[in-house]
Design a protein around this motif. Structure first.
Motif, mmCIF file in Angstrom:
data_model
loop_
_atom_site.group_PDB
_atom_site.id
_atom_site.type_symbol
_atom_site.label_atom_id
_atom_site.label_comp_id
_atom_site.label_asym_id
_atom_site.label_seq_id
_atom_site.Cartn_x
_atom_site.Cartn_y
_atom_site.Cartn_z
ATOM 1 N N GLY A 58 -8.743 -4.485 0.844
ATOM 2 C CA GLY A 58 -7.529 -3.692 0.994
ATOM 3 C C GLY A 58 -6.831 -3.305 -0.285
ATOM 4 O O GLY A 58 -5.636 -2.997 -0.277
ATOM 5 N N THR A 59 -7.545 -3.255 -1.396
ATOM 6 C CA THR A 59 -6.934 -2.916 -2.684
ATOM 7 C C THR A 59 -6.273 -1.546 -2.657
ATOM 8 O O THR A 59 -5.091 -1.402 -3.000
ATOM 9 N N ALA A 60 -7.015 -0.516 -2.252
ATOM 10 C CA ALA A 60 -6.484 0.847 -2.259
ATOM 11 C C ALA A 60 -5.353 1.005 -1.249
ATOM 12 O O ALA A 60 -4.337 1.653 -1.529
ATOM 13 N N VAL A 61 -5.515 0.408 -0.075
ATOM 14 C CA VAL A 61 -4.472 0.506 0.948
ATOM 15 C C VAL A 61 -3.187 -0.151 0.463
ATOM 16 O O VAL A 61 -2.089 0.380 0.659
ATOM 17 N N SER A 62 -3.316 -1.288 -0.181
ATOM 18 C CA SER A 62 -2.138 -1.986 -0.701
ATOM 19 C C SER A 62 -1.406 -1.131 -1.732
ATOM 20 O O SER A 62 -0.168 -0.995 -1.694
ATOM 21 N N LEU A 63 -2.163 -0.550 -2.658
ATOM 22 C CA LEU A 63 -1.546 0.305 -3.673
ATOM 23 C C LEU A 63 -0.925 1.546 -3.048
ATOM 24 O O LEU A 63 0.161 1.992 -3.454
ATOM 25 N N LEU A 64 -1.605 2.117 -2.071
ATOM 26 C CA LEU A 64 -1.086 3.301 -1.384
ATOM 27 C C LEU A 64 0.267 3.003 -0.745
ATOM 28 O O LEU A 64 1.235 3.757 -0.909
ATOM 29 N N ILE A 65 0.335 1.885 -0.030
ATOM 30 C CA ILE A 65 1.573 1.513 0.646
ATOM 31 C C ILE A 65 2.672 1.182 -0.351
ATOM 32 O O ILE A 65 3.823 1.620 -0.214
ATOM 33 N N ASP A 66 2.322 0.425 -1.382
ATOM 34 C CA ASP A 66 3.322 -0.016 -2.361
ATOM 35 C C ASP A 66 3.920 1.143 -3.151
ATOM 36 O O ASP A 66 5.113 1.138 -3.464
ATOM 37 N N HIS A 67 3.078 2.116 -3.515
ATOM 38 C CA HIS A 67 3.535 3.184 -4.415
ATOM 39 C C HIS A 67 3.829 4.513 -3.730
ATOM 40 O O HIS A 67 4.579 5.330 -4.270
ATOM 41 N N TYR A 68 3.223 4.740 -2.563
ATOM 42 C CA TYR A 68 3.388 6.045 -1.915
ATOM 43 C C TYR A 68 3.785 5.939 -0.456
ATOM 44 O O TYR A 68 3.834 6.964 0.243
ATOM 45 N N GLY A 69 4.081 4.738 0.005
ATOM 46 C CA GLY A 69 4.435 4.553 1.405
ATOM 47 C C GLY A 69 5.577 5.452 1.859
ATOM 48 O O GLY A 69 5.547 6.009 2.960
ATOM 49 N N GLY A 70 6.567 5.622 1.005
ATOM 50 C CA GLY A 70 7.722 6.435 1.358
ATOM 51 C C GLY A 70 7.418 7.912 1.487
ATOM 52 O O GLY A 70 8.196 8.660 2.080
ATOM 53 N N ASP A 71 6.279 8.338 0.920
ATOM 54 C CA ASP A 71 5.890 9.748 0.989
ATOM 55 C C ASP A 71 5.089 10.073 2.252
ATOM 56 O O ASP A 71 4.986 11.241 2.639
ATOM 57 N N ILE A 72 4.502 9.049 2.853
ATOM 58 C CA ILE A 72 3.599 9.277 3.983
ATOM 59 C C ILE A 72 4.395 9.530 5.259
ATOM 60 O O ILE A 72 5.250 8.722 5.634
ATOM 61 N N PRO A 73 4.145 10.629 5.951
ATOM 62 C CA PRO A 73 4.873 10.911 7.200
ATOM 63 C C PRO A 73 4.676 9.782 8.217
ATOM 64 O O PRO A 73 3.587 9.198 8.303
ATOM 65 N N PRO A 74 5.699 9.441 8.977
ATOM 66 C CA PRO A 74 5.602 8.333 9.934
ATOM 67 C C PRO A 74 4.544 8.540 11.011
ATOM 68 O O PRO A 74 4.047 7.573 11.575
ATOM 69 N N GLU A 75 4.185 9.783 11.270
ATOM 70 C CA GLU A 75 3.184 10.051 12.313
ATOM 71 C C GLU A 75 1.755 10.050 11.760
ATOM 72 O O GLU A 75 0.785 10.135 12.516
ATOM 73 N N ALA A 76 1.604 9.950 10.435
ATOM 74 C CA ALA A 76 0.269 9.980 9.835
ATOM 75 C C ALA A 76 -0.490 8.685 10.121
ATOM 76 O O ALA A 76 0.084 7.596 10.115
ATOM 77 N N ILE A 91 -8.964 -7.552 5.276
ATOM 78 C CA ILE A 91 -7.819 -6.638 5.274
ATOM 79 C C ILE A 91 -6.984 -6.828 6.540
ATOM 80 O O ILE A 91 -5.751 -6.682 6.516
ATOM 81 N N LYS A 92 -7.624 -7.209 7.641
ATOM 82 C CA LYS A 92 -6.867 -7.531 8.854
ATOM 83 C C LYS A 92 -5.932 -8.715 8.588
ATOM 84 O O LYS A 92 -4.770 -8.726 9.008
ATOM 85 N N SER A 93 -6.453 -9.710 7.887
ATOM 86 C CA SER A 93 -5.660 -10.890 7.554
ATOM 87 C C SER A 93 -4.483 -10.507 6.662
ATOM 88 O O SER A 93 -3.367 -11.001 6.839
ATOM 89 N N ARG A 94 -4.747 -9.616 5.711
ATOM 90 C CA ARG A 94 -3.678 -9.136 4.830
ATOM 91 C C ARG A 94 -2.608 -8.409 5.644
ATOM 92 O O ARG A 94 -1.404 -8.599 5.444
ATOM 93 N N LYS A 95 -3.050 -7.594 6.574
ATOM 94 C CA LYS A 95 -2.126 -6.857 7.438
ATOM 95 C C LYS A 95 -1.249 -7.824 8.229
ATOM 96 O O LYS A 95 -0.014 -7.665 8.283
ATOM 97 N N GLU A 96 -1.857 -8.843 8.833
ATOM 98 C CA GLU A 96 -1.112 -9.817 9.631
ATOM 99 C C GLU A 96 -0.103 -10.580 8.779
ATOM 100 O O GLU A 96 1.021 -10.858 9.209
ATOM 101 N N THR A 97 -0.514 -10.916 7.545
ATOM 102 C CA THR A 97 0.383 -11.638 6.649
ATOM 103 C C THR A 97 1.593 -10.790 6.280
ATOM 104 O O THR A 97 2.737 -11.273 6.268
ATOM 105 N N GLU A 98 1.356 -9.526 5.960
ATOM 106 C CA GLU A 98 2.443 -8.625 5.591
ATOM 107 C C GLU A 98 3.427 -8.448 6.735
ATOM 108 O O GLU A 98 4.647 -8.440 6.542
ATOM 109 N N ILE A 99 2.891 -8.325 7.955
ATOM 110 C CA ILE A 99 3.758 -8.116 9.115
ATOM 111 C C ILE A 99 4.541 -9.385 9.448
ATOM 112 O O ILE A 99 5.757 -9.346 9.660
ATOM 113 N N SER A 100 3.843 -10.537 9.475
ATOM 114 C CA SER A 100 4.500 -11.795 9.855
ATOM 115 C C SER A 100 5.510 -12.269 8.825
ATOM 116 O O SER A 100 6.458 -12.992 9.151
#
Length: 291
Positions: A58-76, A91-100
């Motif tokens: 999840g390296t790219a996804v993490s960077l995308l969210i951290d640096h460009y999350g605010g630019d991404i439309p909510p419906e995307a 990456i599923k585990s990373r997702k669960e950790t971030e949410i929890s």
């Protein structure tokens, strides 16, 4: 010995280790630049679906969210795919950790959909359905890179953007090869030069990568080198991770060395890194194009 010879199960076995790779290590720098160029080419604010092919932990996804999350439309949609089920679980585990943890206040991670998919066969995805596709250090390792590129081109929308990276120079692997050669020679095991897992020639320079993307139909293709010096904070610890870890590429280099011989590799490897000021040079090739 080719990078493409690494099997799916090899990546499954190293998924958890990959997740703990140094934050400012070699995976981050080319990936960060890839996202910068994608944003400049086609802003993430226009995204309908962003797909990370060969997502790893999840390296790219993490960077995308951290640096460009605010630019991404909510419906995307945000889709992360990898042919290694172990990487997808990571990456599923990373997702669960971030949410929890309560950190995902803007619900970026909760929107990430994870899929086990081979980059060479995205038949589960409709043609002309994705606005942004990225592949960090993945396409050059495929058994058939052109097939993977054609699939990315197929699912990309008209006007959409595709970006990928590959390696041109990997000094930390070269240093490891030197250390392994010294140990093998001292033990009389092998007097021939160690063969570092080979990268396809066409993916090692800007001209080659440009040609690969244009051959499958991408237009407005641009390529560049991403050069950086990776400062290794603890050479001894890093040498142990490289010589005794489960990374498929390093395992290819180490072959059948015994535990004692690997200990010696660690010592020599740390020494070599020290001789270079605890710095390893990396050069990636970044390619970006439109459909």
């Amino acid at each position: 010995m080719q990078a493409k010879d690494i099997k799916r199960t090899d990546w499954d076995n190293t998924a958890s280790e990959y997740s703990s790779f140094p934050l400012e290590g070699p995976l981050l720098v080319p990936c960060r630049r890839m996202l910068e160029v994608m944003q400049a080419t086609l802003s993430f604010s226009s995204a309908t679906t962003i797909m990370d092919v060969g997502c790893g932990p999840g390296t790219a996804v993490s960077l995308l969210i951290d640096h460009y999350g605010g630019d991404i439309p909510p419906e995307a949609q945000l889709i992360a795919t990898d042919y290694s089920s172990g990487m997808v679980e990571a990456i599923k585990s990373r997702k669960e950790t971030e949410i929890s943890s309560g950190k995902d206040t803007a619900s970026y991670w909760s929107r990430v959909e994870t899929l086990v998919l081979d980059a060479q066969d995205l038949s589960g995805l409709s043609s002309d359905s994705v606005s942004h596709i990225m592949g960090s250090l993945v396409y050059f390792m495929l058994p058939d890179p052109k097939r993977g590129l054609r699939e990315a081109h197929r699912v990309l929308k008209a006007g959409g953007v595709f970006a990928c990276t590959s390696w041109a120079k990997v000094e930390w692997m070269q240093f490891l090869g030197q250390a392994v050669q010294e140990v093998r020679s001292a033990g009389g095991l092998n007097s021939k030069p160690i063969e570092i897992p080979m990268l396809p020639t066409e993916w090692k320079d800007k001209v080659g990568v440009k040609g690969e993307l244009e051959d499958v139909g991408f237009c407005d293709v641009n390529t560049e080198y991403v050069e950086f010096n990776w400062a290794v904070e603890d050479p001894g610890r890093f040498a142990k991770m490289m010589a005794k870890g489960s990374n498929p590429g390093t395992k290819m280099l180490l072959g059948d060395l015994s535990s004692e011989e690997r200990d010696r590799v660690c010592q020599i490897y740390a020494k070599i890194i020290g001789q270079h000021g605890n710095v390893c040079k990396g050069v990636a090739v970044l390619g970006i194009g439109r459909k």
